[in-house]
Design an enzyme around this catalytic site. Structure first.
Site, PDB file in Angstrom:
ATOM      1  N   HIS A 143      -0.330 -21.129  -0.580  1.00 18.00           N
ATOM      2  CA  HIS A 143       0.876 -20.106  -0.340  1.00 18.00           C
ATOM      3  C   HIS A 143       1.301 -19.871  -1.528  1.00 18.00           C
ATOM      4  O   HIS A 143       2.217 -18.820  -1.669  1.00 18.00           O
ATOM      5  CB  HIS A 143       1.799 -20.775   0.818  1.00 18.00           C
ATOM      6  CG  HIS A 143       1.138 -20.678   2.323  1.00 18.00           C
ATOM      7  ND1 HIS A 143       0.195 -21.422   2.537  1.00 18.00           N
ATOM      8  CD2 HIS A 143       1.386 -20.042   3.460  1.00 18.00           C
ATOM      9  CE1 HIS A 143       0.030 -21.226   3.886  1.00 18.00           C
ATOM     10  NE2 HIS A 143       0.769 -20.555   4.359  1.00 18.00           N
TER      11      HIS A 143
ATOM     12  N   LEU B 157      11.208   0.794   7.065  1.00 15.72           N
ATOM     13  CA  LEU B 157      10.700   1.111   5.977  1.00 15.72           C
ATOM     14  C   LEU B 157      11.303   2.514   5.414  1.00 15.72           C
ATOM     15  O   LEU B 157      11.552   3.452   6.515  1.00 15.72           O
ATOM     16  CB  LEU B 157       9.152   1.778   6.038  1.00 15.72           C
ATOM     17  CG  LEU B 157       8.345   1.888   4.782  1.00 15.72           C
ATOM     18  CD1 LEU B 157       8.307   0.807   3.937  1.00 15.72           C
ATOM     19  CD2 LEU B 157       7.136   2.879   5.148  1.00 15.72           C
TER      20      LEU B 157
ATOM     21  N   GLU C 164      12.310   1.802  13.995  1.00 11.64           N
ATOM     22  CA  GLU C 164      11.393   2.898  13.692  1.00 11.64           C
ATOM     23  C   GLU C 164      10.335   2.705  14.683  1.00 11.64           C
ATOM     24  O   GLU C 164      10.352   2.121  15.612  1.00 11.64           O
ATOM     25  CB  GLU C 164      10.857   2.658  12.308  1.00 11.64           C
ATOM     26  CG  GLU C 164      10.325   1.199  11.910  1.00 11.64           C
ATOM     27  CD  GLU C 164       9.899   0.946  10.526  1.00 11.64           C
ATOM     28  OE1 GLU C 164       9.929   1.936   9.645  1.00 11.64           O
ATOM     29  OE2 GLU C 164       9.634  -0.340  10.166  1.00 11.64           O
TER      30      GLU C 164
ATOM     31  N   ARG D  10       8.152   4.289  -4.574  1.00  9.54           N
ATOM     32  CA  ARG D  10       8.310   3.172  -3.482  1.00  9.54           C
ATOM     33  C   ARG D  10       7.122   2.187  -3.920  1.00  9.54           C
ATOM     34  O   ARG D  10       7.562   0.832  -3.499  1.00  9.54           O
ATOM     35  CB  ARG D  10       7.895   3.859  -2.187  1.00  9.54           C
ATOM     36  CG  ARG D  10       7.950   2.877  -0.891  1.00  9.54           C
ATOM     37  CD  ARG D  10       8.203   3.426   0.346  1.00  9.54           C
ATOM     38  NE  ARG D  10       6.593   4.325   0.368  1.00  9.54           N
ATOM     39  CZ  ARG D  10       6.570   5.087   1.693  1.00  9.54           C
ATOM     40  NH1 ARG D  10       7.485   5.141   2.499  1.00  9.54           N
ATOM     41  NH2 ARG D  10       5.290   5.579   1.680  1.00  9.54           N
TER      42      ARG D  10
ATOM     43  N   ARG E 102      -6.932 -20.912  -2.314  1.00  8.77           N
ATOM     44  CA  ARG E 102      -5.988 -20.555  -1.079  1.00  8.77           C
ATOM     45  C   ARG E 102      -4.880 -21.442  -1.280  1.00  8.77           C
ATOM     46  O   ARG E 102      -5.080 -22.791  -1.181  1.00  8.77           O
ATOM     47  CB  ARG E 102      -6.744 -20.675   0.032  1.00  8.77           C
ATOM     48  CG  ARG E 102      -5.815 -20.314   1.243  1.00  8.77           C
ATOM     49  CD  ARG E 102      -6.412 -20.649   2.718  1.00  8.77           C
ATOM     50  NE  ARG E 102      -5.645 -20.282   3.643  1.00  8.77           N
ATOM     51  CZ  ARG E 102      -4.479 -20.753   4.111  1.00  8.77           C
ATOM     52  NH1 ARG E 102      -4.182 -21.963   3.572  1.00  8.77           N
ATOM     53  NH2 ARG E 102      -3.543 -20.267   5.123  1.00  8.77           N
TER      54      ARG E 102
ATOM     55  N   LYS F 199       6.343  -2.161   2.191  1.00  2.00           N
ATOM     56  CA  LYS F 199       5.412  -1.379   2.895  1.00  2.00           C
ATOM     57  C   LYS F 199       4.041  -2.425   2.522  1.00  2.00           C
ATOM     58  O   LYS F 199       3.110  -2.135   1.757  1.00  2.00           O
ATOM     59  CB  LYS F 199       4.955  -0.237   1.992  1.00  2.00           C
ATOM     60  CG  LYS F 199       4.083   0.810   2.826  1.00  2.00           C
ATOM     61  CD  LYS F 199       4.184   2.351   2.482  1.00  2.00           C
ATOM     62  CE  LYS F 199       3.115   3.270   3.115  1.00  2.00           C
ATOM     63  NZ  LYS F 199       3.212   3.234   4.744  1.00  2.00           N
TER      64      LYS F 199
ATOM     65  N   TYR G 230       0.927  -1.088  -0.174  1.00  9.06           N
ATOM     66  CA  TYR G 230      -0.123  -0.085  -0.031  1.00  9.06           C
ATOM     67  C   TYR G 230       0.957   1.312  -0.018  1.00  9.06           C
ATOM     68  O   TYR G 230       1.947   1.132   0.079  1.00  9.06           O
ATOM     69  CB  TYR G 230      -0.947  -0.140   1.013  1.00  9.06           C
ATOM     70  CG  TYR G 230      -0.345   0.203   2.481  1.00  9.06           C
ATOM     71  CD1 TYR G 230       0.640  -0.735   2.961  1.00  9.06           C
ATOM     72  CD2 TYR G 230      -0.516   1.504   3.111  1.00  9.06           C
ATOM     73  CE1 TYR G 230       0.998  -0.276   4.375  1.00  9.06           C
ATOM     74  CE2 TYR G 230       0.067   1.870   4.399  1.00  9.06           C
ATOM     75  CZ  TYR G 230       0.814   1.016   4.984  1.00  9.06           C
ATOM     76  OH  TYR G 230       1.346   1.244   6.355  1.00  9.06           O
TER      77      TYR G 230
HETATM   78  C1  LIG Z   1       6.401   1.370   9.751  1.00 12.51           C
HETATM   79  C2  LIG Z   1       6.408   2.892   9.072  1.00 12.51           C
HETATM   80  N1  LIG Z   1       7.626   3.195   9.038  1.00 12.51           N
HETATM   81  C3  LIG Z   1       7.678   4.751   8.394  1.00 12.51           C
HETATM   82  C4  LIG Z   1       6.884   5.241   7.851  1.00 12.51           C
HETATM   83  C5  LIG Z   1       6.887   6.697   7.375  1.00 12.51           C
HETATM   84  O1  LIG Z   1       6.852   6.858   5.983  1.00 12.51           O
HETATM   85  P1  LIG Z   1       6.519   7.850   5.357  1.00 12.51           P
HETATM   86  O2  LIG Z   1       7.399   8.904   5.515  1.00 12.51           O
HETATM   87  O3  LIG Z   1       6.585   7.390   3.801  1.00 12.51           O
HETATM   88  O4  LIG Z   1       5.130   8.036   5.417  1.00 12.51           O
HETATM   89  C6  LIG Z   1       5.667   4.755   8.144  1.00 12.51           C
HETATM   90  C7  LIG Z   1       4.336   5.281   7.492  1.00 12.51           C
HETATM   91  O5  LIG Z   1       3.224   4.932   7.697  1.00 12.51           O
HETATM   92  C8  LIG Z   1       5.542   3.447   8.394  1.00 12.51           C
HETATM   93  O6  LIG Z   1       4.158   2.856   8.645  1.00 12.51           O
END
Ligand SMILES: Cc1ncc(COP(=O)(O)O)c(C=O)c1O
Length: 288
Positions: free
Chosen positions: A103, A204, A180, A53, A101, A148, A34
């Site tokens: 994997h 991320l 993070e 991305r 279904r 993501k 997403y």
């Molecule tokens: C786990 C995670 N890390 C970092 C970010 C920050 O990413 P962005 O600056 O692209 O929103 C997000 C954004 O939702 C996130 O879900």
């Protein structure tokens, strides 16, 4: 219903009427990715970076790109035009589509593409002036935080830990080092420099990681991505969060302790203040 328009597999329709089959692999396996793109004054902020991305995420899932840049842009704009608010967030989700279904990935998937818009909820004046509180946790999520992915159970569990304490985010450490937060990147300020963890499979790459590098460069703030220990975070001059919806936010309390030193203890600091201002200016110049 025009303010609740969504896009599903080629058609625009009211959100309440959108349906997907239960065998969609997004529903069965969380097999999808997403994006969340902020919109300011009806214009898409850092659109091409978000799209790049999305395409990287799709590649990591071995999914084909289901639309061209122009198609994504036109759809985003149509959804934005259907809502009354000037500032919004576009949500884009692509899954591996419907299959029996199993994997093992289907040989010729037909991705499910879903898009919707919501109003952007800005940080409150109180959050801007006083900063926000965070809790901390061991990073117990999987080892592909770079994707993501819509499989967000680890992030949901982590975020709830802070929500249970009335805090805005959960800052996570893996092997004693900062990764993070549940839905944000995390930064510290040390001796006037902005520091973030290095790029890795555990973090991320937020769109604001590169944006903040550019804003720091313009503002003459040193910027460095390097391993940050838990002790570094707890002793930092400033701590900040960044994400599409939070933009940049000062963290003034971690696990109930005030962040920072001296007169600025427990208050948003000067690096935050400069980056916040720079961010507001960037909204008009970096949106299409
Ligand atoms: C786990 C995670 N890390 C970092 C970010 C920050 O990413 P962005 O600056 O692209 O929103 C997000 C954004 O939702 C996130 O879900």
């Amino acid at each position: 219903m025009s303010d609740n328009l969504c896009f599903l597999n080629g058609d625009f329709m009211p959100l309440a009427e959108a349906r997907i089959p239960v065998l969609d692999r997004g529903f069965i396996f969380g097999d999808g990715v997403y994006e969340v793109v902020p919109v300011y004054g009806r214009k898409l902020f850092r659109f091409d970076e978000h799209l790049a991305r999305l395409n990287r995420s799709l590649g990591k899932l071995r999914l084909p790109q289901p639309a061209t840049r122009e198609e994504w842009l036109a759809r985003c704009r149509q959804l934005v035009a259907a809502r009354p608010e000037e500032d919004q967030v576009v949500y884009i989700q692509v899954t591996r589509g419907v299959a029996p279904r199993d994997h093992v990935m289907p040989a010729n998937p037909v991705p499910t593409v879903f898009m919707m818009c919501n109003p952007l909820k800005p940080a409150t004046p109180e959050q801007r002036h006083q900063g926000v509180s965070c809790t901390t946790a061991r990073d117990f999520r999987w080892e592909r935080g770079d994707i993501k992915s819509i499989s967000l159970l680890g992030n949901v569990l982590a975020r709830q830990m802070s929500a249970d304490h009335g805090a805005l985010e959960t800052i996570m450490f893996r092997d004693g080092h900062l990764t993070e937060a549940a839905a944000s990147n995390v930064w510290i300020a040390h001796e006037g420099a902005l520091l973030g963890p290095p790029k890795s499979d555990h973090v991320l790459e937020g769109i604001r990681v590169e944006l903040l590098r550019e804003l720091c460069e313009d503002a003459g703030i040193a910027y460095n991505l390097r391993p940050i220990s838990e002790a570094d975070v707890r002793a930092a001059d400033e701590v900040m969060l960044s994400s599409a919806t939070k933009e940049i936010l000062a963290v003034t309390h971690i696990d109930g302790e005030e962040v920072g030193h001296g007169a600025l203890r427990g208050k948003p600091g000067p690096v935050y203040a400069r980056l916040y201002e720079a961010y507001q200016r960037a909204k008009t110049t970096m949106s299409i």
